[in-house]
Design a protein around this motif. Sequence first.
Motif, PDB file in Angstrom:
ATOM      1  N   GLU A  72     -62.301 -17.244 -50.124  1.00  0.00           N
ATOM      2  CA  GLU A  72     -62.406 -16.172 -50.503  1.00  0.00           C
ATOM      3  C   GLU A  72     -63.279 -16.009 -50.582  1.00  0.00           C
ATOM      4  OE1 GLU A  72     -58.368 -15.956 -52.511  1.00  0.00           O
ATOM      5  OE2 GLU A  72     -57.043 -16.177 -50.209  1.00  0.00           O
ATOM      6  N   HIS A  73     -63.521 -16.618 -51.647  1.00  0.00           N
ATOM      7  CA  HIS A  73     -64.581 -15.428 -52.634  1.00  0.00           C
ATOM      8  C   HIS A  73     -66.036 -16.221 -52.739  1.00  0.00           C
ATOM      9  CE1 HIS A  73     -62.269 -12.471 -53.999  1.00  0.00           C
ATOM     10  NE2 HIS A  73     -60.884 -13.268 -54.338  1.00  0.00           N
ATOM     11  N   PRO A  74     -67.210 -16.711 -52.215  1.00  0.00           N
ATOM     12  CA  PRO A  74     -68.309 -17.424 -51.887  1.00  0.00           C
ATOM     13  C   PRO A  74     -68.998 -16.860 -52.450  1.00  0.00           C
ATOM     14  CG  PRO A  74     -68.865 -15.676 -49.923  1.00  0.00           C
ATOM     15  CD  PRO A  74     -66.663 -15.878 -50.980  1.00  0.00           C
ATOM     16  N   ARG A  75     -69.614 -17.350 -53.898  1.00  0.00           N
ATOM     17  CA  ARG A  75     -70.997 -17.050 -55.067  1.00  0.00           C
ATOM     18  C   ARG A  75     -72.419 -17.394 -54.681  1.00  0.00           C
ATOM     19  NH1 ARG A  75     -65.527 -17.417 -56.478  1.00  0.00           N
ATOM     20  NH2 ARG A  75     -64.746 -16.221 -58.075  1.00  0.00           N
ATOM     21  N   VAL A  76     -73.493 -16.607 -55.218  1.00  0.00           N
ATOM     22  CA  VAL A  76     -74.694 -17.405 -55.733  1.00  0.00           C
ATOM     23  C   VAL A  76     -74.802 -18.397 -56.184  1.00  0.00           C
ATOM     24  CG1 VAL A  76     -77.352 -16.795 -54.806  1.00  0.00           C
ATOM     25  CG2 VAL A  76     -75.342 -15.105 -53.582  1.00  0.00           C
ATOM     26  N   VAL A  77     -75.533 -19.524 -55.673  1.00  0.00           N
ATOM     27  CA  VAL A  77     -75.580 -20.118 -57.286  1.00  0.00           C
ATOM     28  C   VAL A  77     -77.318 -20.191 -56.561  1.00  0.00           C
ATOM     29  CG1 VAL A  77     -75.981 -22.334 -57.384  1.00  0.00           C
ATOM     30  CG2 VAL A  77     -74.296 -22.159 -56.794  1.00  0.00           C
ATOM     31  N   ALA A  78     -78.087 -19.645 -56.248  1.00  0.00           N
ATOM     32  CA  ALA A  78     -79.701 -19.607 -56.067  1.00  0.00           C
ATOM     33  C   ALA A  78     -80.297 -19.498 -54.818  1.00  0.00           C
ATOM     34  CB  ALA A  78     -80.304 -20.636 -56.563  1.00  0.00           C
ATOM     35  N   VAL A  79     -81.232 -18.617 -55.468  1.00  0.00           N
ATOM     36  CA  VAL A  79     -82.022 -17.551 -54.011  1.00  0.00           C
ATOM     37  C   VAL A  79     -84.164 -18.227 -53.649  1.00  0.00           C
ATOM     38  CG1 VAL A  79     -82.058 -15.164 -54.713  1.00  0.00           C
ATOM     39  CG2 VAL A  79     -82.854 -16.113 -52.248  1.00  0.00           C
ATOM     40  N   ILE A  83     -73.372 -15.027 -63.175  1.00  0.00           N
ATOM     41  CA  ILE A  83     -72.927 -13.568 -62.987  1.00  0.00           C
ATOM     42  C   ILE A  83     -73.754 -12.755 -62.970  1.00  0.00           C
ATOM     43  CG2 ILE A  83     -70.673 -12.081 -64.178  1.00  0.00           C
ATOM     44  CD1 ILE A  83     -70.078 -14.486 -63.346  1.00  0.00           C
ATOM     45  N   GLY A  84     -74.988 -12.539 -64.062  1.00  0.00           N
ATOM     46  CA  GLY A  84     -75.737 -11.843 -63.857  1.00  0.00           C
ATOM     47  C   GLY A  84     -76.601 -12.146 -62.519  1.00  0.00           C
ATOM     48  N   LEU A  85     -76.737 -13.316 -62.095  1.00  0.00           N
ATOM     49  CA  LEU A  85     -77.312 -13.620 -61.338  1.00  0.00           C
ATOM     50  C   LEU A  85     -76.897 -12.792 -59.287  1.00  0.00           C
ATOM     51  CD1 LEU A  85     -79.584 -14.824 -59.342  1.00  0.00           C
ATOM     52  CD2 LEU A  85     -78.537 -16.723 -59.117  1.00  0.00           C
ATOM     53  N   LEU A  86     -74.795 -13.003 -59.702  1.00  0.00           N
ATOM     54  CA  LEU A  86     -74.819 -12.690 -58.751  1.00  0.00           C
ATOM     55  C   LEU A  86     -74.852 -11.536 -58.974  1.00  0.00           C
ATOM     56  CD1 LEU A  86     -71.223 -14.552 -59.494  1.00  0.00           C
ATOM     57  CD2 LEU A  86     -73.320 -13.983 -56.830  1.00  0.00           C
ATOM     58  N   ALA A  87     -75.112 -10.511 -59.532  1.00  0.00           N
ATOM     59  CA  ALA A  87     -74.669  -8.828 -59.771  1.00  0.00           C
ATOM     60  C   ALA A  87     -76.647  -7.904 -58.815  1.00  0.00           C
ATOM     61  CB  ALA A  87     -75.229  -8.621 -61.330  1.00  0.00           C
ATOM     62  N   VAL A 142     -78.539 -20.334 -51.831  1.00  0.00           N
ATOM     63  CA  VAL A 142     -77.568 -21.820 -51.690  1.00  0.00           C
ATOM     64  C   VAL A 142     -76.363 -21.197 -52.598  1.00  0.00           C
ATOM     65  CG1 VAL A 142     -76.682 -23.876 -53.392  1.00  0.00           C
ATOM     66  CG2 VAL A 142     -79.766 -23.212 -52.568  1.00  0.00           C
ATOM     67  N   LEU A 143     -74.833 -21.480 -51.843  1.00  0.00           N
ATOM     68  CA  LEU A 143     -74.000 -20.702 -51.986  1.00  0.00           C
ATOM     69  C   LEU A 143     -72.887 -21.988 -52.098  1.00  0.00           C
ATOM     70  CD1 LEU A 143     -73.402 -17.762 -49.341  1.00  0.00           C
ATOM     71  CD2 LEU A 143     -74.402 -17.526 -50.921  1.00  0.00           C
ATOM     72  N   ILE A 144     -71.997 -21.395 -53.021  1.00  0.00           N
ATOM     73  CA  ILE A 144     -70.523 -22.567 -53.225  1.00  0.00           C
ATOM     74  C   ILE A 144     -69.295 -21.209 -53.504  1.00  0.00           C
ATOM     75  CG2 ILE A 144     -70.547 -22.304 -56.176  1.00  0.00           C
ATOM     76  CD1 ILE A 144     -70.113 -24.553 -56.379  1.00  0.00           C
ATOM     77  N   CYS A 145     -68.164 -22.538 -53.315  1.00  0.00           N
ATOM     78  CA  CYS A 145     -66.808 -21.668 -52.884  1.00  0.00           C
ATOM     79  C   CYS A 145     -65.716 -22.488 -53.301  1.00  0.00           C
ATOM     80  CB  CYS A 145     -66.379 -21.060 -51.409  1.00  0.00           C
ATOM     81  SG  CYS A 145     -65.078 -19.854 -51.475  1.00  0.00           S
ATOM     82  N   VAL A 155     -72.018 -21.343 -66.950  1.00  0.00           N
ATOM     83  CA  VAL A 155     -72.934 -21.922 -66.121  1.00  0.00           C
ATOM     84  C   VAL A 155     -73.925 -21.950 -67.259  1.00  0.00           C
ATOM     85  CG1 VAL A 155     -74.569 -22.180 -64.440  1.00  0.00           C
ATOM     86  CG2 VAL A 155     -72.005 -21.193 -64.076  1.00  0.00           C
ATOM     87  N   THR A 156     -74.377 -23.890 -67.189  1.00  0.00           N
ATOM     88  CA  THR A 156     -75.647 -23.828 -68.334  1.00  0.00           C
ATOM     89  C   THR A 156     -76.899 -24.622 -67.435  1.00  0.00           C
ATOM     90  OG1 THR A 156     -74.347 -24.406 -70.565  1.00  0.00           O
ATOM     91  CG2 THR A 156     -77.298 -24.944 -70.197  1.00  0.00           C
TER      92      THR A 156
END
Length: 426
Positions: free
Chosen positions: A368-375, A13-17, A356-359, A39-40
Amino acid sequence: MLLKTKLSVNPLIGLLAVMAVLVTNAPIAFADDALFTSVTDLSAPVADGAREPSLSTMIDGRVLMSWTEPQGQGFAVKVAIFDGSGWSKPQTVVERDDLFVNWADFPSAIALADGTLVAHWLQINGDASYQYDVRIARSDDEGKTWSKSFVPHDDRSQREHGFVTLLPTQSDDFMAIWLDGRNYDIYASQEIEENAMQLRARSITGNWEMSDDALIDARTCTCCQTSAVVADNGDIVAVYRDRSLEEIRDISIVRYTPQGWSAPTPVSPDGWHIEGCPVNGPAIDADDGQTVVAWFTAANDVPKVKVAFSSDDGVTFGKAFEIDNGAPSGRVDVIQQAKGSALVTWVEQTAQGEVVLICAVDPKAGCEHPRVVAVSSVGRTVGFPRMALGEQGVFIAWTEPSQEATTHPEGGTTIRTILARTGEVK
């Protein structure tokens, strides 16, 4: 931006922000609509230079990871098991100075129903760049010791053999599926139908008794990963990138029944005409009567990541969803969840680097809502991120740059692993 900080609970969540401004045109979700409940960040038991992780689920819900790392003058293939509290001590499968190490064609390990571990790796068999064999070994003590290895393909020519899928079937049996270059001469005319990589397979028992080295498809794409799953009806269903004489390289599906292997059929025709291999294989998974396939295509020079669902064990598929954010590199993986949706990971290119994205892809609504895992903003690639569904949740692993340079003058590599929980985890 290099993600090197140890993440606490719900770090995504913090990473998404932070990352929302980096990935444009995507409806990135935040804490009020989170994909994961937690997420751990798991500390992977790897050395500097580790790369190309692969994940698989054991029968008891633990997760098995394999990877490659430098060892002496060569490389070692290692495995570790996550038991609920952390990764076990890494165990060495093989250590040699003639291993074939490649970012796209990498080792894997699985656990059979009786607890036996089976691993594969690639071993150089000639002087040219792509001359190597597949080798397979087993362990009866969770990786502490390994049997003498064997080559699953009958062909012993100095050609390419790789892009292996190992699939547990029943008891202590498994299926090995691979791309086989016995008839492929890269220097000969590419217009000759027989001059092509082949898709081959054979089933192997715990006593190392093997079925025939079966030809499934005599003309496939040269260097894309294969993927397979045991469907709910017991059939083995495999997907791979095919190759027509007209150089159409779309995704085909085959199935293994008591009657043998079926003829290849397209999952969803894209019509991608490309003269060379895109190094981008599909992924398949199945659960609760539903089968899902994810893949990359760049038909008409438009890159896309697509996902299609089947409710009849992969016999027919519905219309494919396009789930990417506009600049995908592909490199997909997929987990079919018990309640219908599928988790799909893929890689996108942004001005800030590889993402890296996940949905969670719904069979009716798509992504509908892809999220970022890592960059990663560094030149080294994140490789092919892998997923596995364990007892604790969804495990995701990928290669990322490290700050150490003991193995590479321009910087090293390491492996990142996270454990994510969702409301749909079995």
